[in-house]
Design a protein around this motif. Structure first.
Motif, PDB file in Angstrom:
ATOM      1  N   GLU A 216       0.830  -1.201   0.000  1.00  0.00           N
ATOM      2  CA  GLU A 216       0.000   0.000   0.000  1.00  0.00           C
ATOM      3  C   GLU A 216       0.870   1.260   0.000  1.00  0.00           C
ATOM      4  N   PHE A 217       1.906   1.250   0.826  1.00  0.00           N
ATOM      5  CA  PHE A 217       2.778   2.417   0.931  1.00  0.00           C
ATOM      6  C   PHE A 217       3.555   2.646  -0.360  1.00  0.00           C
ATOM      7  N   LEU A 218       4.133   1.588  -0.925  1.00  0.00           N
ATOM      8  CA  LEU A 218       4.913   1.726  -2.157  1.00  0.00           C
ATOM      9  C   LEU A 218       4.041   2.235  -3.304  1.00  0.00           C
ATOM     10  N   LEU A 219       2.815   1.749  -3.377  1.00  0.00           N
ATOM     11  CA  LEU A 219       1.902   2.216  -4.411  1.00  0.00           C
ATOM     12  C   LEU A 219       1.557   3.693  -4.206  1.00  0.00           C
ATOM     13  N   GLU A 220       1.260   4.058  -2.973  1.00  0.00           N
ATOM     14  CA  GLU A 220       0.886   5.447  -2.686  1.00  0.00           C
ATOM     15  C   GLU A 220       2.001   6.408  -3.057  1.00  0.00           C
ATOM     16  N   VAL A 221       3.238   6.040  -2.707  1.00  0.00           N
ATOM     17  CA  VAL A 221       4.383   6.887  -3.024  1.00  0.00           C
ATOM     18  C   VAL A 221       4.557   7.026  -4.536  1.00  0.00           C
ATOM     19  N   SER A 222       4.104   6.027  -5.283  1.00  0.00           N
ATOM     20  CA  SER A 222       4.257   6.021  -6.737  1.00  0.00           C
ATOM     21  C   SER A 222       3.076   6.646  -7.464  1.00  0.00           C
ATOM     22  N   GLY A 223       2.120   7.209  -6.723  1.00  0.00           N
ATOM     23  CA  GLY A 223       0.977   7.831  -7.354  1.00  0.00           C
ATOM     24  C   GLY A 223      -0.115   6.863  -7.743  1.00  0.00           C
ATOM     25  N   LEU A 224      -0.198   5.750  -7.019  1.00  0.00           N
ATOM     26  CA  LEU A 224      -1.184   4.707  -7.308  1.00  0.00           C
ATOM     27  C   LEU A 224      -1.961   4.369  -6.036  1.00  0.00           C
ATOM     28  N   SER A 225      -3.185   3.895  -6.209  1.00  0.00           N
ATOM     29  CA  SER A 225      -4.024   3.524  -5.072  1.00  0.00           C
ATOM     30  C   SER A 225      -4.422   2.059  -5.181  1.00  0.00           C
ATOM     31  N   LEU A 226      -4.214   1.301  -4.103  1.00  0.00           N
ATOM     32  CA  LEU A 226      -4.563  -0.112  -4.090  1.00  0.00           C
ATOM     33  C   LEU A 226      -6.080  -0.272  -4.010  1.00  0.00           C
ATOM     34  N   LEU A 227      -6.642  -1.038  -4.933  1.00  0.00           N
ATOM     35  CA  LEU A 227      -8.074  -1.330  -4.931  1.00  0.00           C
ATOM     36  C   LEU A 227      -8.384  -2.672  -4.287  1.00  0.00           C
ATOM     37  N   ARG A 228      -7.502  -3.650  -4.506  1.00  0.00           N
ATOM     38  CA  ARG A 228      -7.776  -5.004  -4.014  1.00  0.00           C
ATOM     39  C   ARG A 228      -6.486  -5.810  -3.992  1.00  0.00           C
ATOM     40  N   LEU A 229      -6.289  -6.562  -2.926  1.00  0.00           N
ATOM     41  CA  LEU A 229      -5.202  -7.535  -2.824  1.00  0.00           C
ATOM     42  C   LEU A 229      -5.850  -8.875  -2.532  1.00  0.00           C
ATOM     43  N   GLY A 230      -5.830  -9.767  -3.508  1.00  0.00           N
ATOM     44  CA  GLY A 230      -6.480 -11.064  -3.360  1.00  0.00           C
ATOM     45  C   GLY A 230      -5.526 -12.197  -3.632  1.00  0.00           C
ATOM     46  N   ALA A 231      -5.922 -13.391  -3.223  1.00  0.00           N
ATOM     47  CA  ALA A 231      -5.124 -14.572  -3.537  1.00  0.00           C
ATOM     48  C   ALA A 231      -5.028 -14.727  -5.056  1.00  0.00           C
ATOM     49  N   PHE A 232      -3.974 -15.387  -5.515  1.00  0.00           N
ATOM     50  CA  PHE A 232      -3.788 -15.601  -6.944  1.00  0.00           C
ATOM     51  C   PHE A 232      -3.415 -17.065  -7.187  1.00  0.00           C
ATOM     52  N   PRO A 233      -4.197 -17.767  -8.035  1.00  0.00           N
ATOM     53  CA  PRO A 233      -5.183 -17.237  -8.981  1.00  0.00           C
ATOM     54  C   PRO A 233      -6.614 -17.134  -8.446  1.00  0.00           C
ATOM     55  N   ASP A 234      -6.870 -17.600  -7.232  1.00  0.00           N
ATOM     56  CA  ASP A 234      -8.223 -17.540  -6.666  1.00  0.00           C
ATOM     57  C   ASP A 234      -8.451 -16.150  -6.091  1.00  0.00           C
ATOM     58  N   PHE A 235      -8.725 -15.201  -6.969  1.00  0.00           N
ATOM     59  CA  PHE A 235      -8.695 -13.787  -6.611  1.00  0.00           C
ATOM     60  C   PHE A 235      -9.772 -13.393  -5.599  1.00  0.00           C
ATOM     61  N   ASP A 236     -10.864 -14.142  -5.523  1.00  0.00           N
ATOM     62  CA  ASP A 236     -11.937 -13.813  -4.591  1.00  0.00           C
ATOM     63  C   ASP A 236     -11.592 -14.196  -3.149  1.00  0.00           C
ATOM     64  N   ALA A 237     -10.582 -15.047  -2.973  1.00  0.00           N
ATOM     65  CA  ALA A 237     -10.187 -15.484  -1.632  1.00  0.00           C
ATOM     66  C   ALA A 237      -9.256 -14.465  -0.995  1.00  0.00           C
ATOM     67  N   GLU A 238      -9.357 -14.363   0.335  1.00  0.00           N
ATOM     68  CA  GLU A 238      -8.448 -13.494   1.074  1.00  0.00           C
ATOM     69  C   GLU A 238      -7.118 -14.222   1.292  1.00  0.00           C
ATOM     70  N   PRO A 239      -6.010 -13.558   1.053  1.00  0.00           N
ATOM     71  CA  PRO A 239      -4.714 -14.212   1.264  1.00  0.00           C
ATOM     72  C   PRO A 239      -4.446 -14.477   2.740  1.00  0.00           C
ATOM     73  N   ASP A 240      -3.745 -15.584   3.011  1.00  0.00           N
ATOM     74  CA  ASP A 240      -3.338 -15.909   4.378  1.00  0.00           C
ATOM     75  C   ASP A 240      -1.936 -16.499   4.337  1.00  0.00           C
ATOM     76  N   GLU A 241      -1.520 -17.118   5.441  1.00  0.00           N
ATOM     77  CA  GLU A 241      -0.134 -17.595   5.532  1.00  0.00           C
ATOM     78  C   GLU A 241       0.145 -18.813   4.663  1.00  0.00           C
ATOM     79  N   THR A 242      -0.872 -19.319   3.950  1.00  0.00           N
ATOM     80  CA  THR A 242      -0.648 -20.422   3.003  1.00  0.00           C
ATOM     81  C   THR A 242      -0.752 -19.951   1.556  1.00  0.00           C
ATOM     82  N   THR A 243      -0.941 -18.655   1.338  1.00  0.00           N
ATOM     83  CA  THR A 243      -1.121 -18.100  -0.008  1.00  0.00           C
ATOM     84  C   THR A 243       0.208 -17.545  -0.501  1.00  0.00           C
TER      85      THR A 243
END
Length: 253
Positions: A216-243
């Motif tokens: 979030e911080f690196l994006l903000e400093v670069s003039g970008l805003s985070l919209l979503r951080l999801g698991a990949f490729p299961d983008f609808d899932a919330e990431p956890d310590e196994t993602t």
């Protein structure tokens, strides 16, 4: 930055990743364009495009796509593939390349951002993405997720791909530098024709992993805003310590 994806690795790249479902990933990319964009995504910049795994499917789907990579060996493989649609490839480093035009969306996929090891390198790559995005444009990138890397830890692996009498073997072994958020992966690749060794190559890839607030911080400093951080490729899932992999979607501020 040491050379990675040289001629030897590039020659084996598509065989090693033949099971990677680029079409399904492009389905997800298009879904995000529809859900998170403003309905006007037609031009796409793919930073770190490799052998064109995302460029060519997106071009076939009607997008105008430009792929950029710093490995001429990888680009030679990309240009050699037959493809339809509007696409082109450019040699350049994603930290400083400037094409002099805007795009509706920028992709930095297959953990390409992780090859930018220092904060300065990461910010340079993100600012390149921002410099090529029109207002409201989308940035999509995937990275290794820090909580999972520390929980799962890298493991030694051996992969074999067979095509008739030809075989490609890749041994990989990883180790962590927790202080610098880096995982160094040592690769050895052998290409065989029957029992005859045709080629052998060795590369060392230093991969950075990331944490949510850091991104979030690196994006903000670069003039970008985070919209979503999801698991990949299961983008609808919330990431956890196994993602191990996560996908970030950001917009030009």
């Amino acid at each position: 930055m040491s050379e990675v994806f040289g001629a030897g690795y590039a020659a084996a790249y598509d065989a090693l990743y033949e099971e990677k479902d680029y079409e399904a990933e492009c389905d997800l990319v298009e879904r995000i364009f529809a859900e998170r964009g403003d309905g006007g995504v037609r031009t796409v910049l793919d930073l770190g495009c490799g052998t064109g795994g995302h460029v060519l499917p997106l071009a076939r789907r009607g997008y105008e796509v430009v792929g950029v990579d710093r490995s001429e060996a990888m680009l030679e493989r990309a240009r050699a593939k037959a493809g339809s649609g509007s696409f082109s490839f450019e040699l350049g480093d994603i930290r400083d390349v400037r094409l002099g035009r805007d795009f509706d969306a920028v992709l930095v996929l297959f953990a390409v951002l992780g090859y930018q090891r220092s904060n300065d390198d990461v910010l340079a790559a993100l600012r390149t993405a921002r410099a090529h995005l029109r207002p409201g444009g989308l940035l999509l990138f995937d990275v290794w997720y820090g909580p999972a890397v520390l929980h799962e830890r890298p493991q030694s692996r051996l992969r074999t791909v067979e095509n008739g009498a030809s075989r490609v073997l890749r041994a990989s072994d990883g180790r962590l530098d927790v202080r610098r958020h880096l995982c160094t992966v040592d690769f050895r690749i052998w290409q065989l024709d029957g029992d005859r060794l045709v080629a052998e190559t060795e590369e060392h890839h230093e991969m950075r992993y990331f944490f949510p607030l850091e991104l979030e911080f690196l994006l903000e400093v670069s003039g970008l805003s985070l919209l979503r951080l999801g698991a990949f490729p299961d983008f609808d899932a919330e990431p956890d310590e196994t993602t191990w992999n996560v996908l970030a979607v950001a917009t030009a501020a």
